[in-house]
Scaffold this active site. Structure first.
Site, PDB file in Angstrom:
ATOM      1  N   SER A  67       0.834  -1.212   0.000  1.00  8.81           N
ATOM      2  CA  SER A  67       0.000   0.000   0.000  1.00  8.81           C
ATOM      3  C   SER A  67       0.865   1.256   0.000  1.00  8.81           C
ATOM      4  O   SER A  67       2.010   1.253   0.467  1.00  8.81           O
ATOM      5  CB  SER A  67      -0.904   0.030   1.229  1.00  8.81           C
ATOM      6  OG  SER A  67      -1.699  -1.122   1.278  1.00  8.81           O
TER       7      SER A  67
HETATM    8  N1  SAH Z   1      -0.941  -4.799   4.016  1.00  8.94           N
HETATM    9  C1  SAH Z   1      -0.147  -5.039   2.826  1.00  8.94           C
HETATM   10  C2  SAH Z   1      -0.829  -4.613   1.523  1.00  8.94           C
HETATM   11  C3  SAH Z   1      -1.813  -5.567   1.212  1.00  8.94           C
HETATM   12  S1  SAH Z   1      -2.521  -5.652  -0.391  1.00  8.94           S
HETATM   13  C4  SAH Z   1       1.220  -4.418   2.900  1.00  8.94           C
HETATM   14  O1  SAH Z   1       1.497  -3.689   3.856  1.00  8.94           O
HETATM   15  O2  SAH Z   1       2.031  -4.684   2.017  1.00  8.94           O
HETATM   16  C5  SAH Z   1      -3.865  -6.717   0.101  1.00  8.94           C
HETATM   17  C6  SAH Z   1      -3.483  -8.143   0.437  1.00  8.94           C
HETATM   18  O3  SAH Z   1      -4.689  -8.791   0.838  1.00  8.94           O
HETATM   19  C7  SAH Z   1      -2.927  -8.945  -0.740  1.00  8.94           C
HETATM   20  O4  SAH Z   1      -1.682  -9.471  -0.413  1.00  8.94           O
HETATM   21  C8  SAH Z   1      -3.983 -10.043  -0.943  1.00  8.94           C
HETATM   22  O5  SAH Z   1      -3.435 -11.270  -1.364  1.00  8.94           O
HETATM   23  C9  SAH Z   1      -4.581 -10.160   0.460  1.00  8.94           C
HETATM   24  N2  SAH Z   1      -5.913 -10.779   0.496  1.00  8.94           N
HETATM   25  C10 SAH Z   1      -6.957 -10.628  -0.354  1.00  8.94           C
HETATM   26  N3  SAH Z   1      -7.996 -11.425   0.035  1.00  8.94           N
HETATM   27  C11 SAH Z   1      -7.590 -12.070   1.170  1.00  8.94           C
HETATM   28  C12 SAH Z   1      -8.188 -13.030   2.043  1.00  8.94           C
HETATM   29  N4  SAH Z   1      -9.411 -13.526   1.834  1.00  8.94           N
HETATM   30  N5  SAH Z   1      -7.491 -13.455   3.100  1.00  8.94           N
HETATM   31  C13 SAH Z   1      -6.213 -13.013   3.352  1.00  8.94           C
HETATM   32  N6  SAH Z   1      -5.583 -12.128   2.552  1.00  8.94           N
HETATM   33  C14 SAH Z   1      -6.255 -11.661   1.474  1.00  8.94           C
END
Ligand code: SAH
Length: 230
Positions: A67
């Site tokens: 992000s």
């Molecule tokens: N917090 C992260 C950015 C995340 S982007 C950072 O600091 O880098 C969102 C993330 O949510 C992605 O890696 C995606 O794979 C995950 N995601 C999406 N659906 C999900 C689910 N059902 N359970 C766990 N993770 C999920």
């Protein structure tokens, strides 16, 4: 932390990022301090290091993104974090957001559906010394009932609706910050549990990768960290 990789130049760029975030309205000093301490470049492929302290999202493995720093700071600020908090993060991604939470809160639990991201990021967080973070490979929709209730829950992917199972894992007085809505109509919501009521506040439009149901064991071919073009 790998001190030799956190050069004078990187530290300088990072302090300018903190000033930028302050100018964009981030005022929670604990959040700004944590962003000033964590070497964000170490959460990125080396190809992106020189831009790591721009207020930008970047690609990571499995077609996901780290992000934008403003988003990390804004969501963290909305949670009104305390030292005593046990917090659940959905979407470990690169592990950067978890590292920020780790410096402010007591304990961080973070779930990621992509096995490759779970592996890279849990190892990274451990090797960088963030010992109060525990990562899980799983489906964030289920949360972690065995570790509930949580003082705070942070969803870092865009959910179509407020995830009910996660709400039920909030402690009394607890807060969940979650982007909700379809595609380009997501809104940043904060939900506070008060007795058997949930107070909902709307903090405007936002854009996140989707919160998908289930886990993914899909292996990434080739160079795991830089498959995605900007
Ligand atoms: N917090 C992260 C950015 C995340 S982007 C950072 O600091 O880098 C969102 C993330 O949510 C992605 O890696 C995606 O794979 C995950 N995601 C999406 N659906 C999900 C689910 N059902 N359970 C766990 N993770 C999920």
């Amino acid at each position: 932390m790998q001190k030799e990789l956190d050069t004078y130049k990187m530290r300088g760029l990072r302090s300018r990022l903190v000033v930028l975030l302050r100018n964009k309205g981030i005022h929670d000093e604990r959040v700004l301090q944590a962003i000033g301490r964590v070497p964000r470049h170490l959460f990125l492929d080396k190809a992106f290091w020189e831009w790591a302290y721009k207020d930008q999202a970047f690609p990571i493995a499995a077609d996901q993104t780290i992000s934008q720093p403003f988003t990390v700071a804004f969501q963290s600020q909305l949670l009104q974090l305390a030292h005593s908090d046990n917090i659940l993060e959905i979407g470990t991604g690169s592990g950067y957001q978890a590292s920020i939470l780790s410096l402010i809160c007591k304990r961080v639990y973070s779930i990621e559906r992509h096995e490759i991201l779970f592996k890279i990021s849990s190892e990274r967080l451990f090797s960088m010394g963030f010992r109060n973070v525990r990562c899980y490979h799983g489906d964030g929709y289920a949360g972690l009932p065995g570790r509930a209730p949580f003082d705070k829950i942070l969803v870092t992917c865009g959910a179509p609706d407020i995830p009910e199972d996660l709400l039920s894992q909030l402690a009394e007085g607890g807060k969940m910050v979650v982007p909700v809505g379809d595609g380009d109509r997501q809104r940043m919501l904060r939900i506070t549990k008060q007795g058997d009521r949930y107070i909902k506040e709307d903090f405007g439009p936002c854009a996140f990768v989707p919160f998908l149901e289930g886990m993914s064991n899909q292996r990434v071919q080739g160079d795991q960290k830089s498959r995605v073009s900007l």
